[in-house]
Design an enzyme around this catalytic site. Structure first.
Site, PDB file in Angstrom:
ATOM      1  N   GLY A   1      27.221  46.502  55.926  1.00 24.76           N
ATOM      2  CA  GLY A   1      27.539  45.509  56.602  1.00 24.76           C
ATOM      3  C   GLY A   1      29.232  45.666  56.507  1.00 24.76           C
TER       4      GLY A   1
ATOM      5  N   GLN B   1      37.597  41.907  55.777  1.00 25.49           N
ATOM      6  CA  GLN B   1      37.761  43.203  55.317  1.00 25.49           C
ATOM      7  C   GLN B   1      38.290  44.239  55.995  1.00 25.49           C
ATOM      8  OE1 GLN B   1      33.153  43.694  54.374  1.00 25.49           O
ATOM      9  NE2 GLN B   1      33.960  44.721  52.639  1.00 25.49           N
TER      10      GLN B   1
ATOM     11  N   CYS C   1      30.335  47.540  47.825  1.00 28.14           N
ATOM     12  CA  CYS C   1      31.224  46.884  48.670  1.00 28.14           C
ATOM     13  C   CYS C   1      32.303  47.781  48.982  1.00 28.14           C
ATOM     14  CB  CYS C   1      31.784  45.675  48.160  1.00 28.14           C
ATOM     15  SG  CYS C   1      32.872  44.430  49.264  1.00 28.14           S
ATOM     16  N   LEU C   2      32.608  47.982  50.435  1.00 26.98           N
ATOM     17  CA  LEU C   2      33.616  48.637  51.090  1.00 26.98           C
ATOM     18  C   LEU C   2      35.031  48.463  50.616  1.00 26.98           C
ATOM     19  CD1 LEU C   2      32.260  49.314  54.734  1.00 26.98           C
ATOM     20  CD2 LEU C   2      32.241  51.091  52.593  1.00 26.98           C
TER      21      LEU C   2
ATOM     22  N   HIS D   1      26.011  38.595  50.666  1.00 24.90           N
ATOM     23  CA  HIS D   1      27.219  39.405  50.355  1.00 24.90           C
ATOM     24  C   HIS D   1      28.207  39.358  51.706  1.00 24.90           C
ATOM     25  CE1 HIS D   1      29.053  43.248  48.691  1.00 24.90           C
ATOM     26  NE2 HIS D   1      29.608  43.024  49.787  1.00 24.90           N
ATOM     27  N   GLU D   2      27.834  39.662  52.641  1.00 22.36           N
ATOM     28  CA  GLU D   2      28.664  39.249  54.046  1.00 22.36           C
ATOM     29  C   GLU D   2      29.385  38.258  54.101  1.00 22.36           C
ATOM     30  OE1 GLU D   2      29.889  42.214  54.703  1.00 22.36           O
ATOM     31  OE2 GLU D   2      28.264  43.555  53.886  1.00 22.36           O
TER      32      GLU D   2
ATOM     33  N   HIS E   1      32.345  36.964  51.993  1.00 22.80           N
ATOM     34  CA  HIS E   1      33.472  37.597  52.138  1.00 22.80           C
ATOM     35  C   HIS E   1      34.371  36.287  52.933  1.00 22.80           C
ATOM     36  CE1 HIS E   1      33.559  41.425  50.731  1.00 22.80           C
ATOM     37  NE2 HIS E   1      32.475  41.823  51.145  1.00 22.80           N
TER      38      HIS E   1
HETATM   39 ZN    ZN Z   1      31.503  43.449  50.727  1.00 16.61          ZN
END
Ligand code: ZN
Length: 175
Positions: A49, A54, A94-95, A136-137, A140
């Site tokens: 995701g 991000q 996480c990216l 999680h997404e 953000h």
């Molecule tokens: Zn993340």
């Protein structure tokens, strides 16, 4: 389409509360191009995701893909409501926090109310892994990283995680 640059932990945009997408923006070519770029970037970076903050865009948009056959799903202006008090631990990455894994306890079922990338109203339940990815997404969008919620003793760099496995049992067998 273009691949967008990912903000890493320490960049202040990851700590901002993102702004809602206004109704008139859905029909704009610029917004649709952004959605394409967000998706393309998620694929390129091999993430499950990706949330707009991000990629340095402080708007309430996330995309994720659970299974290739399901295709990607965009959540715009999502509102998440827990459907249970039951929680489970699972390892996340996480990216924006590259090269790490950590165990996060999250509720196992949520209701999601949002719009899709074209402004259509969506309402659905997410369970298990899907509930984890959604939480999680959407975190953000409120300036929260998984690492804020992770059990500190579970945190591991990826090579060590792969070599030694989870330091704290995950509890639900995810990742
Ligand atoms: Zn993340």
């Amino acid at each position: 389409m273009s691949i967008l640059k990912v903000a890493h932990m320490g960049h202040p945009i990851l700590r901002e509360v993102a702004v809602p997408v206004p109704p008139e923006r859905f029909a704009s070519a610029e917004f649709q191009r952004f959605c394409d770029d967000l998706l393309e970037s998620m694929y390129e970076l091999d993430g499950a995701g990706l949330a707009a903050p991000q990629v340095h865009v402080s708007e309430r948009v996330v995309v994720f893909e659970l299974e290739e056959e399901d295709g990607p799903m965009f959540l715009v202006n999502p509102v998440i409501t827990p459907l249970t008090e039951e929680t489970a631990g699972g390892y996340e990455g996480c990216l924006s926090v590259p090269g790490m894994r950590g165990r996060v306890e999250r509720v196992t079922a949520v209701r999601v109310e949002c719009r899709d990338r074209h402004g259509k109203v969506l309402s659905f339940e997410a369970h298990g892994w899907a509930a984890r990815v959604v939480q999680h997404e959407c975190d953000h969008l409120d300036g929260v990283l998984y690492i804020d919620r992770a059990d500190p003793k579970s945190l591991a760099f990826l090579p060590e995680f792969r070599r030694y496995g989870p330091l704290v049992p995950s509890g639900d067998g995810e990742e």
